[in-house]
Scaffold this active site. Structure first.
Site, PDB file in Angstrom:
ATOM      1  N   HIS A 138     -10.889   0.161 -10.428  1.00  0.00           N
ATOM      2  CA  HIS A 138     -10.307  -0.252  -9.149  1.00  0.00           C
ATOM      3  C   HIS A 138     -11.431  -0.775  -8.262  1.00  0.00           C
ATOM      4  CE1 HIS A 138      -8.465  -0.008  -5.157  1.00  0.00           C
ATOM      5  NE2 HIS A 138      -7.300  -0.061  -5.790  1.00  0.00           N
ATOM      6  N   GLU A 140     -12.110  -0.558  -5.187  1.00  0.00           N
ATOM      7  CA  GLU A 140     -12.684   0.416  -4.265  1.00  0.00           C
ATOM      8  C   GLU A 140     -13.672   1.331  -4.975  1.00  0.00           C
ATOM      9  OE1 GLU A 140     -11.415   4.241  -1.553  1.00  0.00           O
ATOM     10  OE2 GLU A 140      -9.918   2.653  -1.824  1.00  0.00           O
ATOM     11  N   SER A 237      -1.489  -2.612  -6.744  1.00  0.00           N
ATOM     12  CA  SER A 237      -1.715  -1.863  -5.507  1.00  0.00           C
ATOM     13  C   SER A 237      -1.698  -0.371  -5.813  1.00  0.00           C
ATOM     14  CB  SER A 237      -0.629  -2.205  -4.477  1.00  0.00           C
ATOM     15  OG  SER A 237      -0.654  -1.300  -3.399  1.00  0.00           O
ATOM     16  N   ASN A 239      -2.059   2.294  -3.911  1.00  0.00           N
ATOM     17  CA  ASN A 239      -1.258   3.163  -3.038  1.00  0.00           C
ATOM     18  C   ASN A 239       0.232   2.979  -3.283  1.00  0.00           C
ATOM     19  OD1 ASN A 239       0.065   1.627  -0.518  1.00  0.00           O
ATOM     20  ND2 ASN A 239      -1.851   0.584  -1.021  1.00  0.00           N
TER      21      ASN A 239
END
Length: 323
Positions: A138, A140, A237, A239
């Site tokens: 990911h 992040e 995504s 989240n």
């Protein structure tokens, strides 16, 4: 011959639609999108964006139409045009490369992600080895691991990883988490780590961001009493994907991630009396509105809005864009 009346004359089946609160854009996403929009307005097109500014296809396509050019790496950008770094954060090597090329860049990293970066650097300076709870690959996680030298952070994705993690030598430990994880899954991983390493210090502040936590709590409330939960968000995504998982664990009979109303399979509504609707933190509210409109064309729908946390968080834009 038997005559059949047009479908439109039959009464529509009743359906209760519950909207989650909060849902959709968080402050970090809103800030990142504004940075791209304002950069285009101030400097003209094209403005280059390294990776998707946020993980939503509709947002990306709209920004493309305004003049944003999305690239994977800086070597695809000219030296003389602005470049924006995505909300997920980047390894330190990326701004270092941009400075070496004398590029003008704007960092749209969510401030709550930047907080995790600072925490990791502080713990590293104390001589601690960092355990990062997150999902491999990911952006992040790539950005957070790229704040420190190779080997300074170990990624833990699952309870099993937490059970088998080996401390490097006798190094003291610390932990950090990706901001968009499942709150409950992360708690399970941390319980294992704390049982094995009771000395683990707490971060100064919870890493999983307020928006992730609030949306997961809201979807738990939706799941209680909803036959079907629809989550609007893109497949990449984190989240949004977590919201589907949380809904199912919280008791929803069915939960689906959809990019927009056009991706609904209406057979999902067979036997459904109550449908819960929410959106991930990178999904625009207009997608919710389009979904409700599509439901109204097929059902006699009563739409209600659940009570939930009211978010008033805002993040400042870079000063260069507000002068």
């Amino acid at each position: 011959m038997t005559l059949h009346a047009p479908a439109s004359v039959f009464p529509k089946r009743s359906l209760t639609v519950r909207l989650a609160t909060p849902r959709g854009f968080c402050a970090g996403v809103d800030r990142a999108i504004q940075i791209v929009e304002r950069a285009i307005a101030k400097y003209g097109a094209p403005v280059y964006v390294r990776h998707e500014i946020v993980h939503n296809r509709h947002v990306v396509e709209r920004l493309k139409s305004l003049g944003a050019v999305f690239v994977r790496e800086l070597d695809q950008c000219p030296d003389d045009r602005p470049v924006v770094f995505s909300a997920h954060g980047v390894p330190k090597s990326v701004p270092d490369t941009a400075r070496a090329r004398d590029m003008f860049f704007l960092d749209a990293t969510c401030p709550l992600v930047s907080k995790v970066h600072v925490e990791c650097e502080r713990r590293h300076a104390e001589g601690r080895h960092i355990i990062l709870i997150g999902h491999a690959g990911h952006p992040e996680v790539v950005g957070t691991m790229g704040q420190l030298p190779a080997g300074a952070i170990t990624l833990v994705e699952t309870v099993e990883d937490a059970q088998t993690f080996q401390r490097p030598g006798d190094a003291p430990l610390a932990y950090a988490t990706q901001t968009t994880l499942s709150v409950d899954d992360t708690a399970e991983i941390l319980s294992v780590l704390r049982a094995r390493f009771p000395e683990l210090p707490e971060p100064h502040k919870e890493d999983i961001c307020y928006a992730t936590t609030n949306r997961q709590e809201a979807v738990k409330r939706l799941a209680d009493g909803s036959d079907l939960v629809l989550v609007i968000g893109s497949q990449n995504s984190s989240n949004s994907v977590r919201l589907v998982e949380v809904a199912l664990k919280a008791g929803a009979r069915d939960a689906r991630l959809i990019d927009d109303a056009s991706h609904i399979d209406w057979s999902w509504f067979d036997g459904v009396e109550t449908v819960g609707v929410t959106a991930g933190a990178s999904a625009p509210e207009r997608l919710i509105e389009d979904l409700i409109a599509a439901i109204h064309t097929r059902f006699d729908a009563e739409v209600t809005e659940d009570d939930g946390a009211r978010e008033a968080v805002t993040f400042k834009l870079p000063r260069v864009l507000t002068n």
